[in-house]
Design an enzyme around this catalytic site. Structure first.
Site, PDB file in Angstrom:
ATOM      1  CG  HIS A 369      -1.950  -1.023   1.275  1.00 52.63           C
ATOM      2  ND1 HIS A 369      -3.231  -0.848   0.816  1.00 52.63           N
ATOM      3  CD2 HIS A 369      -1.882  -2.303   1.711  1.00 52.63           C
ATOM      4  CE1 HIS A 369      -3.919  -1.967   0.992  1.00 52.63           C
ATOM      5  NE2 HIS A 369      -3.117  -2.870   1.537  1.00 52.63           N
ATOM      6  CE  LYS A 560      -6.984  13.620   0.508  1.00 51.88           C
ATOM      7  NZ  LYS A 560      -6.846  12.579  -0.471  1.00 51.88           N
ATOM      8  NE  ARG A 561      -3.971   9.979  10.182  1.00 55.18           N
ATOM      9  CZ  ARG A 561      -3.418   9.035  10.950  1.00 55.18           C
ATOM     10  NH1 ARG A 561      -3.978   7.837  11.024  1.00 55.18           N
ATOM     11  NH2 ARG A 561      -2.353   9.287  11.675  1.00 55.18           N
ATOM     12  CE  LYS A 566      -2.732  10.660   3.123  1.00 53.55           C
ATOM     13  NZ  LYS A 566      -3.463   9.795   2.187  1.00 53.55           N
ATOM     14  CB  THR A 668     -10.230   4.595  -0.773  1.00 54.85           C
ATOM     15  OG1 THR A 668      -9.635   4.983   0.468  1.00 54.85           O
ATOM     16  CG2 THR A 668      -9.541   3.366  -1.298  1.00 54.85           C
ATOM     17  CE  LYS A 672     -14.187   5.658   1.439  1.00 50.56           C
ATOM     18  NZ  LYS A 672     -13.298   5.807   2.599  1.00 50.56           N
TER      19      LYS A 672
END
Ligand code: 26Q
Length: 837
Positions: A369, A560-561, A566, A668, A672
């Site tokens: 991952h 998100k984290r 990110k 992911t 959504k």
């Protein structure tokens, strides 16, 4: 809920007793819980309803297990340190098709289901994407009637609760079991013993065979707690088995008898520590002994469970074991399974090494991952030697034989030996867990097309050259039950009114929506649903952030984290840019936006915590400024979790997926949002690429450097000159550096400023800034054309078929696990039963 327990009870009550949900609810409320109406608190009603639903789950689970025992089908075990399940009640009601009955039964208590559901704590047994993926996979396995068991740890404390004080993240323990967890059933009689410490001795048996025995160990008990996993309207209920650690009795007794009561208690604590708390995804936690104990505890208990079940049916004959069992390792976290299965087969079941290796390498499959090299797990050899001495021997043996193979492929190439060895040389030698997983598995997969390609060409390139056939891609997906049907009931109804209801179980059908993307009446209804979902999010933001969002504005969301790759930082720099435009009066034609950011930072991740502080300070300044009010509102949502996402994604217009290309394995959340009609602004990273392919470039806001470009940019990256040459970015930096967002907190953002300006900035924030702002202006323009935006929104949902975890799981099942769905047989059996009745 296991096969074993179902065999014992011959006179179990008939399922038909569970007919009247209303009666069952009252019985549980009045008798199981001993309440009466005057005490009808939400929490008791929640428990009574959960027990009512659980009864139905248990009945179906029993039938599912009985069927499978008869059919002797191949089974998969999904082994994961994380299962981020969120709430169970609403999902179970949806999957069992009990909505109407439940609503009717709740009428007598004068409460809405939503209020009762809100009493449930999230099962937060995961950090983020990897843990939630495991939960979506379980839903899909059950919905596809696949015999898959999840194995995890029943952490006493899940992901920490986050609150914000003075803009900083504060972590609080998540005592999620405090008010009881009605969904689990313990099965203490099936507990397993897991060994730690001790040493290894040898002996030769009468036949002259040498044996290694692991002795003088300190054993811990693994007690199983089973959680039912209902499939969608198919009568299948699978199991998630979570292990709790407990002290063994004699372990205590020995110390106690020796007169050392406090030592006995200390030992008990040590055993119970193992399942006490979920580790945050945090580089500062790497190499911690307790984490290794968790990994071995989960793996050993789960493999013993599967082997015990096998032996109960087949005795000590393992000939066909690999035809009936397969193990999916969720990242390297449970990869010690490779060595543990060898130990169980060779030491406990006296199998020859080669035979055991054959079984291991035809049953283990590994999912990677991450592409971040620093995230690859390594364990120090001395730690391993002390904690798991027999497993270290086995890893050495696996390595010796493997390096033999390497020597055959690349004779005389000692660099290759060093490069591929399971043991990394150095002051303190380290075991490379990803390499152990690759060597011991027949399948190695990445989680999005780009990610798998990058694994093959980069991180695992030499392994790919050695075993190209092992490598495959399985692009992630999310369950459309939770992430559309359950969390967005109004959109569910609208979609079903136009294309029927089949899409919920066959998500490919969602593409039929495409027919209506230009239909005025449909668009109006689509708009109305989004608007009402936005109202719900307005309430949430008001309640938790004390910021007023306005449903007429564009809802721009990144949840998100928090991680540098990110690039929440890029998002907030753009927000500052918009704020500067407002201050300069450049507001003509500006599209009003509400920007929502949420996510947890690992407790030891300094930079991520600084980014949270910056977001909060920027939000505070902007929200207080009356000039900004009509155009820009900013909120940081504390304690982002699965349940929050269920309100957030149905209300989002713009989904921020802005990681540095080549860093996000898949993502992911992006899926959504897409399912719920949000449009993505994103880089060519992870599954964004496949989202873009599915929806088309006209319905996606693309920006940023590509993975290939990034390699050449890095060579002479000069962020300071990029800033100087960009009017917008230099204005943004000037404002931050002036202390505008930290007037009474001097220098607190220096680390962030320096990181962006550093020529070795791995995330290339400055490089992508202008391109990001350009894409954001396209977003603003597009949002002003309401009809066009609605078309794009509908097309996003209509093109999201590929991103159902049903598709992903069907591929795991067909291409890796080789399972057979038992859907048809169960329906046939039910039909027979009905005929008899
Ligand atoms: C490691 C060492 C010590 C303690 C904790 C950990 C740890 C825990 C969790 C390391 C990593 C994780 C989780 C990683 C994760 O969530 N990865 C994400 O997986 C998603 C599902 O495949 C992808 O969509 C995301 O791209 C990826 O970041």
């Amino acid at each position: 809920m296991s096969n074993k327990s179902t065999k014992i009870h011959k006179s179990e009550p008939k399922n038909t007793l569970l007919t009247d949900l209303n009666d069952d609810l009252n019985r549980h409320f009045y008798y199981t819980l001993g309440r009466d109406k005057t005490e009808g608190s939400r929490l008791y009603l929640y428990h009574a309803l959960a027990l009512t639903i659980r009864d139905r789950l248990v009945a179906k689970c029993r039938t599912t297990n009985e069927q499978r025992a008869k059919q002797k089908t191949k089974k998969a075990a999904y082994i994961s340190l994380e299962f981020l399940m969120g709430r169970a009640l609403g999902n179970a009601i949806l999957n069992l098709d009990l909505e109407q009955e439940v609503n009717k039964a709740l009428k007598q208590y004068s409460v809405e289901l939503e209020n009762v559901s809100n009493a449930e704590h999230d099962a937060g047994l995961g950090n983020g994407g990897l843990g939630r993926l495991a939960a979506c996979f379980l839903d899909s396995c059950a919905s596809l009637s696949l015999p898959v068991v999840g194995y995890g740890i029943r952490y006493e404390y899940g992901m920490f609760n986050q609150s914000i004080q003075n803009g900083y993240q504060i972590e609080q323990p998540d005592n999620w079991l405090r008010e009881g967890h009605p969904w689990e059933l313990s099965a203490p009689e099936q507990s397993k013993r897991v060994k730690f410490f001790g040493h290894v001795e040898s002996y030769t048996d009468k036949a002259g065979r040498n044996h290694r025995v692991w002795v003088n160990t300190q054993d811990v008990l693994a007690v199983p707690y089973d959680v039912p996993i209902p499939g969608y309207k198919n009568d299948v209920v699978n199991t998630l088995r979570l292990w709790k650690s407990e002290a063994t009795d004699e372990f205590n007794l020995r110390e106690f008898n020796e007169g050392s009561y406090s030592d006995a208690v200390a030992q008990k604590n040590l055993a119970e520590q193992i399942s006490m708390v979920l580790y945050p995804n945090d580089s500062s936690e790497n190499g911690k002994e307790l984490r290794l104990r968790q990994q071995y505890f989960l793996t050993s208990a789960s493999l013993q469970d599967i082997i015990d079940n096998w032996i109960a049916e087949h005795g000590e004959n393992f000939e066909e074991f690999s035809d009936f069992n397969v193990f999916q390792l969720n990242d390297t976290h449970p990869s010690i399974a490779v060595a543990e299965l060898m130990r169980l087969l060779v030491d406990d079941h006296e199998m020859e090494w080669d035979k055991a290796w054959e079984i291991t390498t035809s049953t283990m499959a590994y999912t990677n991952h991450t592409l971040l090299p620093e995230a690859l797990e390594r364990w120090s050899v001395p730690l391993f030697e002390r904690l798991l001495p027999r497993l270290l021997e086995i890893i050495y043996e696996i390595n010796a034989r493997f390096l033999g193979e390497v020597a055959t492929k690349w004779p005389g190439d000692s660099d290759k030996q060093r490069e591929l060895s399971l043991i990394e040389e150095g002051d303190v030698p380290q075991i490379r867990m990803a390499y152990l997983a690759i060597v011991g598995s027949f399948s190695v997969n990445g989680v999005a097309a780009l990610h798998t390609e990058l694994l093959k060409s980069g991180l695992f390139n030499t392994f790919y050259k050695l075993w190209p056939e092992k490598f495959n891609n399985k692009t992630n997906g999310v369950t459309p039950r939770r992430w559309l049907a359950h969390c967005n009931p109004n959109l569910k109804s609208l979609i079903s009114n136009y294309i029927g209801t089949k899409w919920v179980s066959n998500f490919d059908n969602i593409k039929s929506l495409r027919r209506f993307y230009d239909d005025k009446e449909f668009q109006d209804k689509w708009y109305a649903v989004k608007k009402s979902n936005k109202e719900q999010l307005v309430d949430l933001v008001k309640q938790h952030c004390d910021v007023e969002f306005d449903t007429n504005m564009l809802f721009d969301v990144q949840v998100k984290r928090i991680h540098e790759y990110k690039r929440q930082l890029l998002n907030i720099l753009h927000v500052i840019h918009l704020y500067i435009q407002i201050c300069k009066g450049n507001t003509e034609n500006m599209t009003p936006r509400c920007v929502l950011i949420g996510g947890k930072a690992a407790p030891g991740y300094h930079m991520a915590k600084q980014i949270i502080k910056l977001i909060n300070n920027v939000a505070e300044v902007i929200n207080k400024d009356d000039r900004a009010k009509p155009y820009l509102r900013v909120a940081f949502l504390p304690n982002y979790n699965v349940t929050a996402m269920e309100t957030i994604c149905p209300a989002t217009d713009l989904s921020e997926q802005i990681s540095t290309a080549g860093k996000e394995a898949s993502g992911t959340g992006n899926m959504k949002f897409m399912m719920n009609g949000a449009i993505t602004i994103g880089t060519l990273d992870g599954a964004n690429i496949e989202i873009l392919e599915s929806v088309g470039k006209d319905n996606f806001f693309l920006f940023g450097a590509t993975t290939e470009e990034i390699h050449s940019i890095r060579n002479n990256y000069d962020p300071i000159s990029i800033i100087n040459n960009s009017e917008n970015l230099s204005a943004v930096f000037k404002l931050i550096e002036s202390g505008h967002f930290n007037l009474f907190e001097p220098h607190i953002f220096d680390d962030i400023i320096n990181a962006v300006k550093c020529p070795s900035d791995p995330w290339l924030t400055a490089y992508d800034f202008d391109s990001y702002c350009d894409a954001q202006s396209l977003v603003s323009n597009a949002y002003q054309d309401k009809k066009q935006w609605l078309r794009m929104s509908i097309l996003n949902t209509a093109s999201s078929g590929k991103f159902s975890s049903d598709r992903t799981i069907a591929q795991y099942s067909d291409e890796i696990w080789q399972l057979k769905s038992d859907a048809k047989k169960i329906t046939d059996k039910e039909k027979l039963e009905k005929q008899h009745a």
